[in-house]
Design an enzyme around this catalytic site. Sequence first.
Site: not given
Length: 272
Positions: A201, A210, A213, A215
Amino acid sequence: MDEIRISNLEVFCHHGVYAEENTLGQKFLVSAILYTDTRKAGRTDCLEDSIHYGEVCHDIKHIMEERNYKLLEAVAETVAERLLVKYKTLEAVRLEIKKPWAPIMLPIDTVSVVIQRSWHRVYFSIGSNMGDKKANLDYAVEQFRQHPAYKEVQVSKYLETEPYGYTEQDWFLNACIGCKTLLTPEEVLEHLHKVEAERHRTREIHWGPRTLDIDILFYDKEIIETDMLCIPHGELSLRAFVLEPLAELIPNFRHPVTGKTVLQMLQEIKEE
């Protein structure tokens, strides 16, 4: 949460910062509160439905004897983590480890360290639009399933979505993950960055392409705002590509700031 209590279990071992302590050893006293649901065991009168405190005592003794530690803090942390990982119905544990007659050249009864550790419910969004997208998401899921500090991993369906923010890029494959973790939010973030780095990444363009990812969306019902962390995720209510797979897992979970459920937030976006 119900409690099973163990008081002043005696263990002879060799922990301390001084060489004499590591050589001669001494007695330690361990008290533990095991937080679990005892209702089923209370109704069935069956040991298999509870946590066997005798086994827990032997586990504590074995963990404390298998190696020497300099600090009581390290002993307590290790014991707590090992118990929480081993006993599936153990939600939290409070430990006190006492060291009688600590060698400080002053009259003293005991020195002790008290900690409480528990499982926390955490939710993530994962996305990829470079390389083998499905393989990237599969890799992320497997990292949670294999890591001892995570358990009860749930994964939504994979969803193909248009890019968000920066639109001059390939479509994304997105999903959400829910699980329990023993890690703090900061430790979780560190782990996520490691997993992302393993899939190469990079962060060259905001909202740009990307390989992977990840989160943090929710961590229990915590509200955290620091330079490194914003929990709940600050743009969660604006992202249908996150709310749609998240609604598969926790449609009625309420945002700790707005009070809206995941399903309500998703419906508002669709109406707009």
